[in-house]
Write a protein that holds these residues in place. Structure first.
Motif, PDB file in Angstrom:
ATOM      1  N   LEU A 201       5.477  -3.805  17.297  1.00 36.93           N
ATOM      2  CA  LEU A 201       5.144  -4.098  15.902  1.00 36.93           C
ATOM      3  C   LEU A 201       4.258  -3.006  15.309  1.00 36.93           C
ATOM      4  O   LEU A 201       4.385  -2.669  14.125  1.00 36.93           O
ATOM      5  CB  LEU A 201       4.455  -5.456  15.789  1.00 36.93           C
ATOM      6  CG  LEU A 201       5.384  -6.657  15.722  1.00 36.93           C
ATOM      7  CD1 LEU A 201       4.584  -7.947  15.879  1.00 36.93           C
ATOM      8  CD2 LEU A 201       6.161  -6.680  14.429  1.00 36.93           C
ATOM      9  N   GLU A 202       3.374  -2.444  16.095  1.00 34.80           N
ATOM     10  CA  GLU A 202       2.543  -1.331  15.614  1.00 34.80           C
ATOM     11  C   GLU A 202       3.411  -0.121  15.282  1.00 34.80           C
ATOM     12  O   GLU A 202       3.184   0.568  14.284  1.00 34.80           O
ATOM     13  CB  GLU A 202       1.486  -0.966  16.656  1.00 34.80           C
ATOM     14  CG  GLU A 202       0.439  -2.024  16.880  1.00 34.80           C
ATOM     15  CD  GLU A 202      -0.509  -2.205  15.711  1.00 34.80           C
ATOM     16  OE1 GLU A 202      -0.607  -1.295  14.858  1.00 34.80           O
ATOM     17  OE2 GLU A 202      -1.137  -3.262  15.641  1.00 34.80           O
TER      18      GLU A 202
ATOM     19  N   GLY B 297       3.927   1.634  11.654  1.00 32.23           N
ATOM     20  CA  GLY B 297       3.818   3.084  11.461  1.00 32.23           C
ATOM     21  C   GLY B 297       5.018   3.639  10.711  1.00 32.23           C
ATOM     22  O   GLY B 297       4.870   4.484   9.809  1.00 32.23           O
ATOM     23  N   ALA B 298       6.199   3.167  11.046  1.00 34.47           N
ATOM     24  CA  ALA B 298       7.409   3.605  10.341  1.00 34.47           C
ATOM     25  C   ALA B 298       7.359   3.183   8.879  1.00 34.47           C
ATOM     26  O   ALA B 298       7.756   3.950   7.982  1.00 34.47           O
ATOM     27  CB  ALA B 298       8.654   3.039  11.017  1.00 34.47           C
TER      28      ALA B 298
ATOM     29  N   GLY C 260       7.053  -1.734  -3.208  1.00 35.49           N
ATOM     30  CA  GLY C 260       6.764  -3.166  -3.108  1.00 35.49           C
ATOM     31  C   GLY C 260       7.462  -3.811  -1.924  1.00 35.49           C
ATOM     32  O   GLY C 260       6.868  -4.621  -1.208  1.00 35.49           O
ATOM     33  N   GLN C 261       8.719  -3.456  -1.705  1.00 33.78           N
ATOM     34  CA  GLN C 261       9.462  -4.006  -0.567  1.00 33.78           C
ATOM     35  C   GLN C 261       8.830  -3.564   0.752  1.00 33.78           C
ATOM     36  O   GLN C 261       8.667  -4.373   1.671  1.00 33.78           O
ATOM     37  CB  GLN C 261      10.918  -3.560  -0.624  1.00 33.78           C
ATOM     38  CG  GLN C 261      11.714  -4.220  -1.720  1.00 33.78           C
ATOM     39  CD  GLN C 261      13.109  -3.632  -1.845  1.00 33.78           C
ATOM     40  OE1 GLN C 261      13.421  -2.593  -1.271  1.00 33.78           O
ATOM     41  NE2 GLN C 261      13.960  -4.304  -2.616  1.00 33.78           N
ATOM     42  N   LEU C 262       8.479  -2.292   0.832  1.00 36.16           N
ATOM     43  CA  LEU C 262       7.847  -1.796   2.058  1.00 36.16           C
ATOM     44  C   LEU C 262       6.490  -2.448   2.274  1.00 36.16           C
ATOM     45  O   LEU C 262       6.125  -2.778   3.405  1.00 36.16           O
ATOM     46  CB  LEU C 262       7.710  -0.281   2.010  1.00 36.16           C
ATOM     47  CG  LEU C 262       9.010   0.493   2.184  1.00 36.16           C
ATOM     48  CD1 LEU C 262       8.804   1.972   1.897  1.00 36.16           C
ATOM     49  CD2 LEU C 262       9.551   0.310   3.595  1.00 36.16           C
ATOM     50  N   ALA C 263       5.750  -2.674   1.191  1.00 37.11           N
ATOM     51  CA  ALA C 263       4.449  -3.336   1.316  1.00 37.11           C
ATOM     52  C   ALA C 263       4.619  -4.769   1.831  1.00 37.11           C
ATOM     53  O   ALA C 263       3.840  -5.230   2.678  1.00 37.11           O
ATOM     54  CB  ALA C 263       3.719  -3.327  -0.023  1.00 37.11           C
TER      55      ALA C 263
ATOM     56  N   ARG D   3       4.730  -7.806   8.972  1.00 39.33           N
ATOM     57  CA  ARG D   3       4.574  -7.291  10.340  1.00 39.33           C
ATOM     58  C   ARG D   3       3.115  -7.327  10.771  1.00 39.33           C
ATOM     59  O   ARG D   3       2.816  -7.624  11.931  1.00 39.33           O
ATOM     60  CB  ARG D   3       5.145  -5.885  10.430  1.00 39.33           C
ATOM     61  CG  ARG D   3       6.649  -5.891  10.391  1.00 39.33           C
ATOM     62  CD  ARG D   3       7.224  -4.525  10.591  1.00 39.33           C
ATOM     63  NE  ARG D   3       8.677  -4.623  10.588  1.00 39.33           N
ATOM     64  CZ  ARG D   3       9.477  -3.666  10.206  1.00 39.33           C
ATOM     65  NH1 ARG D   3       9.006  -2.525   9.804  1.00 39.33           N
ATOM     66  NH2 ARG D   3      10.789  -3.835  10.245  1.00 39.33           N
ATOM     67  N   THR D   4       2.223  -7.025   9.851  1.00 36.79           N
ATOM     68  CA  THR D   4       0.798  -7.067  10.178  1.00 36.79           C
ATOM     69  C   THR D   4       0.364  -8.481  10.505  1.00 36.79           C
ATOM     70  O   THR D   4      -0.379  -8.719  11.472  1.00 36.79           O
ATOM     71  CB  THR D   4      -0.033  -6.499   9.010  1.00 36.79           C
ATOM     72  OG1 THR D   4       0.385  -5.149   8.761  1.00 36.79           O
ATOM     73  CG2 THR D   4      -1.510  -6.513   9.329  1.00 36.79           C
ATOM     74  N   ILE D   5       0.814  -9.444   9.719  1.00 34.71           N
ATOM     75  CA  ILE D   5       0.476 -10.852   9.968  1.00 34.71           C
ATOM     76  C   ILE D   5       1.051 -11.310  11.304  1.00 34.71           C
ATOM     77  O   ILE D   5       0.374 -11.972  12.095  1.00 34.71           O
ATOM     78  CB  ILE D   5       0.964 -11.736   8.803  1.00 34.71           C
ATOM     79  CG1 ILE D   5       0.129 -11.447   7.553  1.00 34.71           C
ATOM     80  CG2 ILE D   5       0.904 -13.212   9.159  1.00 34.71           C
ATOM     81  CD1 ILE D   5       0.702 -12.024   6.277  1.00 34.71           C
TER      82      ILE D   5
END
Length: 132
Positions: free
Chosen positions: A71-72, A76-77, A92-95, A101-103
């Motif tokens: 996930l890290e 990064g990607a 916005g989509q990437l955010a 993924r962070t959650i």
């Protein structure tokens, strides 16, 4: 020159995602093989020195750690892609993807930390009774 840097950054993002996919694939194979070994007689006690629940927990935690690493890489990607995203919609989509993924990674790490604090053999069935 700017287009070359953008192309290189996108290529790097794809490579980072490929590394994440490889990590997930290899971790899954390792977990499946470890889990299958637990079906052999006395395999659990040989692997961990504890009962079958502790051995299963070890397989689960090891897979969870590898998934957290993957996930890290994925995050990064996403960051690399954000650096070259040309529209607000793509940013916005990437955010949103990065936030999800962070959650996921946060809660996975919380579960790993909680399981590592538990004594081996206690499993997840609840508190262990005091033998005194």
């Amino acid at each position: 020159m700017e287009e070359t840097i953008k192309a290189f950054t996108l290529w790097l993002a794809v490579g980072t995602e490929a590394a994440a996919a490889l990590i997930i694939g290899l971790a899954t194979v390792e977990a499946v093989l470890s889990a299958l070994l637990l079906f052999l007689p006395d395999a659990a006690s040989r692997i961990v020195g504890e009962g079958p629940q502790a051995a299963k927990e070890q397989v689960r935690l090891k897979l969870g750690r590898w998934l957290a690493v993957a996930l890290e890489f994925e995050l990064g990607a996403d960051i690399l892609r954000t650096a070259v995203a040309p529209t607000w919609s793509e940013i916005g989509q990437l955010a949103a993807i990065a936030a999800i993924r962070t959650i996921l990674n946060y809660f996975l790490q919380q579960e790993i930390d909680k399981a590592e604090r538990r004594p081996l053999g206690s499993g997840s069935a609840g508190p262990v009774s005091d033998p005194r």
